[in-house]
Enzyme design. Sequence first.
Site, PDB file in Angstrom:
ATOM      1  N   PHE A 133       0.880  -1.176   0.000  1.00 37.16           N
ATOM      2  CA  PHE A 133       0.000   0.000   0.000  1.00 37.16           C
ATOM      3  C   PHE A 133       0.912   1.218   0.000  1.00 37.16           C
ATOM      4  O   PHE A 133       1.762   1.358   0.888  1.00 37.16           O
ATOM      5  CB  PHE A 133      -0.854  -0.049   1.260  1.00 37.16           C
ATOM      6  N   ILE A 141      -6.262  10.379  -0.279  1.00 33.13           N
ATOM      7  CA  ILE A 141      -5.998   9.289  -1.215  1.00 33.13           C
ATOM      8  C   ILE A 141      -5.841   7.953  -0.474  1.00 33.13           C
ATOM      9  O   ILE A 141      -6.438   6.949  -0.861  1.00 33.13           O
ATOM     10  CB  ILE A 141      -4.764   9.607  -2.073  1.00 33.13           C
ATOM     11  N   TYR A 187      -3.487   3.394  10.265  1.00 34.31           N
ATOM     12  CA  TYR A 187      -4.322   2.195  10.374  1.00 34.31           C
ATOM     13  C   TYR A 187      -5.090   2.142  11.694  1.00 34.31           C
ATOM     14  O   TYR A 187      -6.273   1.790  11.717  1.00 34.31           O
ATOM     15  CB  TYR A 187      -3.475   0.930  10.222  1.00 34.31           C
ATOM     16  N   LYS A 188      -4.439   2.512  12.793  1.00 31.86           N
ATOM     17  CA  LYS A 188      -5.121   2.487  14.095  1.00 31.86           C
ATOM     18  C   LYS A 188      -6.296   3.449  14.136  1.00 31.86           C
ATOM     19  O   LYS A 188      -7.343   3.130  14.715  1.00 31.86           O
ATOM     20  CB  LYS A 188      -4.138   2.807  15.226  1.00 31.86           C
ATOM     21  N   GLU A 195       5.856   4.632  11.972  1.00 34.97           N
ATOM     22  CA  GLU A 195       4.862   5.102  12.946  1.00 34.97           C
ATOM     23  C   GLU A 195       3.685   5.828  12.296  1.00 34.97           C
ATOM     24  O   GLU A 195       2.553   5.705  12.765  1.00 34.97           O
ATOM     25  CB  GLU A 195       5.533   5.979  13.988  1.00 34.97           C
ATOM     26  N   VAL A 254       1.210   5.577  -1.148  1.00 33.20           N
ATOM     27  CA  VAL A 254       0.782   6.853  -1.716  1.00 33.20           C
ATOM     28  C   VAL A 254       2.032   7.713  -1.814  1.00 33.20           C
ATOM     29  O   VAL A 254       2.796   7.817  -0.837  1.00 33.20           O
ATOM     30  CB  VAL A 254      -0.289   7.552  -0.844  1.00 33.20           C
ATOM     31  N   SER A 309       2.299   5.236   9.392  1.00 33.68           N
ATOM     32  CA  SER A 309       1.377   4.230   8.848  1.00 33.68           C
ATOM     33  C   SER A 309       0.642   3.497   9.962  1.00 33.68           C
ATOM     34  O   SER A 309      -0.559   3.239   9.853  1.00 33.68           O
ATOM     35  CB  SER A 309       2.128   3.222   7.980  1.00 33.68           C
ATOM     36  N   PHE A 342      -2.476  -7.407   7.296  1.00 34.83           N
ATOM     37  CA  PHE A 342      -1.307  -6.792   6.660  1.00 34.83           C
ATOM     38  C   PHE A 342      -0.224  -6.639   7.710  1.00 34.83           C
ATOM     39  O   PHE A 342      -0.483  -6.781   8.900  1.00 34.83           O
ATOM     40  CB  PHE A 342      -1.649  -5.421   6.057  1.00 34.83           C
TER      41      PHE A 342
END
Length: 120
Positions: free
Chosen positions: A35, A55, A90-91, A84, A37, A86, A77
Amino acid sequence: MNMIVIMEGYTVIGFAMYYFTYDPWIGKLLYLEDFYVMKEYRGKTFATSSCGYGIGSEILKKLSETAVKTRCSSMHFIVAEWNEKSIEFYKRRGASDLSLQEGWRLFEIDKEYLLKMSAK
């Protein structure tokens, strides 16, 4: 392998690579392999987003829609510990860190040892 690609003109500015797998304890999973961007587009609103998502959030939304439509029980994943930003991304979207909750560790058997084991 499946992909979601976000482009601006002829330039890929974000993508996700994923596949489906099965876990005997929890069922069908969407596994997010990669993943990304582009740095200069992070935090920017996606032009065609109906909800004003960035995005990365738009890509994650599309992944979530795919998982639900294909009856996956969850999406899995891995994220490097040093990443950190990322991890927080996600969190904020409901991801659980299984390495803390369940004590899972990532292992690799590299090609050298695969060759040794397969030769025996």
